[in-house]
Design an enzyme around this catalytic site. Structure first.
Site, short mmCIF file in Angstrom:
data_model
loop_
_atom_site.label_atom_id
_atom_site.label_comp_id
_atom_site.label_asym_id
_atom_site.label_seq_id
_atom_site.Cartn_x
_atom_site.Cartn_y
_atom_site.Cartn_z
N GLU A 145 0.72 -1.06 0.07
CA GLU A 145 -0.05 -0.02 0.07
C GLU A 145 0.93 1.31 0.04
O GLU A 145 0.40 2.38 0.31
CB GLU A 145 -0.88 0.01 0.97
CG GLU A 145 -1.80 -1.13 1.09
CD GLU A 145 -2.68 -1.05 2.52
OE1 GLU A 145 -3.50 -0.46 2.63
OE2 GLU A 145 -2.49 -2.16 3.25
N SER A 150 -6.48 -2.78 2.30
CA SER A 150 -7.11 -2.06 1.05
C SER A 150 -7.37 -3.24 0.06
O SER A 150 -7.31 -3.03 -1.23
CB SER A 150 -5.65 -1.36 0.53
OG SER A 150 -5.70 -0.13 1.34
N TYR A 185 -9.40 3.47 -4.64
CA TYR A 185 -8.18 4.58 -4.72
C TYR A 185 -8.40 5.03 -6.06
O TYR A 185 -7.61 6.02 -6.32
CB TYR A 185 -6.76 3.93 -4.47
CG TYR A 185 -6.82 3.27 -2.93
CD1 TYR A 185 -7.20 4.32 -1.91
CD2 TYR A 185 -6.68 2.00 -2.68
CE1 TYR A 185 -7.16 3.81 -0.74
CE2 TYR A 185 -6.56 1.68 -1.54
CZ TYR A 185 -6.71 2.42 -0.50
OH TYR A 185 -6.59 2.08 0.92
N ARG A 209 -10.60 2.59 11.92
CA ARG A 209 -11.94 2.55 11.39
C ARG A 209 -12.47 0.99 11.53
O ARG A 209 -11.41 0.07 11.21
CB ARG A 209 -11.51 2.72 9.90
CG ARG A 209 -13.03 3.62 9.11
CD ARG A 209 -12.67 3.73 7.70
NE ARG A 209 -12.55 2.34 7.11
CZ ARG A 209 -11.52 1.97 6.18
NH1 ARG A 209 -10.75 2.78 5.78
NH2 ARG A 209 -11.66 0.81 5.42
N ASP A 215 -14.93 -1.92 10.06
CA ASP A 215 -15.77 -2.06 8.65
C ASP A 215 -16.76 -3.20 9.09
O ASP A 215 -16.34 -4.36 9.60
CB ASP A 215 -14.51 -2.72 7.57
CG ASP A 215 -13.96 -1.55 6.99
OD1 ASP A 215 -14.13 -0.38 7.26
OD2 ASP A 215 -12.81 -1.85 6.51
N GLU A 270 -13.17 -6.32 9.79
CA GLU A 270 -12.08 -5.99 10.12
C GLU A 270 -11.79 -4.62 10.93
O GLU A 270 -12.65 -3.71 10.75
CB GLU A 270 -11.07 -6.10 9.03
CG GLU A 270 -11.10 -5.09 7.89
CD GLU A 270 -10.14 -5.24 7.00
OE1 GLU A 270 -9.18 -5.96 6.95
OE2 GLU A 270 -10.31 -4.91 5.70
N ASN A 304 -8.96 -1.18 11.02
CA ASN A 304 -7.83 -0.64 10.24
C ASN A 304 -7.31 0.29 11.15
O ASN A 304 -8.12 1.41 11.76
CB ASN A 304 -8.40 0.10 9.13
CG ASN A 304 -9.09 -0.54 8.05
OD1 ASN A 304 -8.24 -1.19 7.32
ND2 ASN A 304 -10.34 -0.81 7.84
N GLY A 318 -6.69 5.10 5.50
CA GLY A 318 -6.25 6.18 4.37
C GLY A 318 -6.73 7.50 4.91
O GLY A 318 -8.07 7.70 5.66
#
Length: 302
Positions: A21, A146, A211, A251, A253, A266, A268, A272
């Site tokens: 990433e 990602s 992205y 974050r 999800d 998951e 993070n 980002g």
């Protein structure tokens, strides 16, 4: 000296690195550096790839680090452990929480022990034993973010090719695919920000969908769920975040099934921060501009 220079001292933004990433990390880091400079914080940019990181940090004589490394050493706890040894404060989760959340299977097991809902999953190897699981499946590395190396597999015929791609990135898991809405909740210093409904035009929220503007992913914030369900989603996100020992920011999800069941996917620990990223979108809805958000993240290092 400005109040912020006095408060934070010299801040190193660690970005780049050498994970899969890297490109996204460079973009996140550049945006964060610009925001800190605009706010009047003394900032130095450090591309944290290679073995020279310790030398760079010691030579720069920094007071704290804002970690913008996605995946790899920035999220598996290695950089956090290094900063701990160097006694340099840093943003976000500690080494132990990062190492745990980087392993999606171990994270899921902890959530299940605490009674939280997450899709059935197991580690697979070249024998491709998926007994106990039903198609469609997500085949993905246990330790990548990602959506790198992630595939939606609908039948046995597609399994081997998906496994061979995913195993380039290490250990591989198969997870039952939850059809429904993808929701995400950003957390900053104990505050759960408004949830976002991610609506990809592609079959799922792939690396490209995340992205590239061309992928045409739609982001809905507010997410369109009821006020009561929003509160429940935020509460589960905070609980899931705290169970795995995370702090600062991150974050969580989810997938929301057609039966209105929330499945945790998951965490993070370094999400980002590009112009297409989710945490800034949620922060904006909450009433924070990008500069305010970056300063709040930096405060997690105090």
């Amino acid at each position: 000296m400005s109040d912020l220079k006095h408060k934070f001292g010299k801040v190193a933004v660690l970005y780049g690195g050498n994970s899969a990433e890297r490109e996204v990390s460079l973009r996140s880091g550049a945006a964060v550096i610009a925001a800190l400079e605009k706010a009047g914080v003394e900032v130095i940019a450090i591309d944290a790839s290679g073995k020279a990181l310790v030398t760079k940090l010691l030579m720069a004589n920094v007071d704290r680090c804002l970690i913008m490394l996605h995946g790899g050493d920035g999220e598996n706890g290695h950089v956090q452990a290094l900063l701990h040894e160097l006694e340099i404060p840093y943003t976000g989760a500690n080494a132990l929480a990062c190492a745990l959340t980087m392993d999606k299977i171990k994270t899921k097991k902890l959530w299940q022990i605490e009674g939280l809902l997450t899709p059935k999953a197991k580690i697979i190897d070249q024998r491709l034993d998926i007994s106990g699981l039903k198609f469609p499946l997500a085949i993905k590395p246990t330790s990548q973010g990602s959506s790198v190396g992630t595939h939606k597999v609908k039948s046995q015929d597609e399994l081997e090719a998906a496994y061979l791609d995913a195993c380039q990135y290490g250990e591989v898991m198969a997870e039952e695919w939850i059809t429904g809405k993808e929701l995400t909740v950003s957390i900053v210093n104990g505050i759960a920000l408004p949830s976002i409904w991610i609506e990809p035009k592609l079959e799922f929220y792939t690396y490209e969908a995340k992205y590239t503007k061309e992928a045409g992913t739609c982001y809905h914030c507010p997410s369109g769920i009821s006020e009561a369900f929003e509160e429940e989603t935020q509460a589960i996100a905070l609980k899931a975040f705290n169970i795995v020992g995370c702090r600062g920011w991150g974050r969580v999800d989810f997938m929301l099934s057609p039966q209105n069941k929330l499945y945790l996917i998951e965490v993070n620990t370094v999400p980002g921060m590009t112009n297409l990223s989710l945490v800034p979108k949620a922060a904006q809805q909450y009433g924070w501009d990008f500069e305010t958000l970056v300063l709040k993240i930096l405060e997690s290092s105090l």
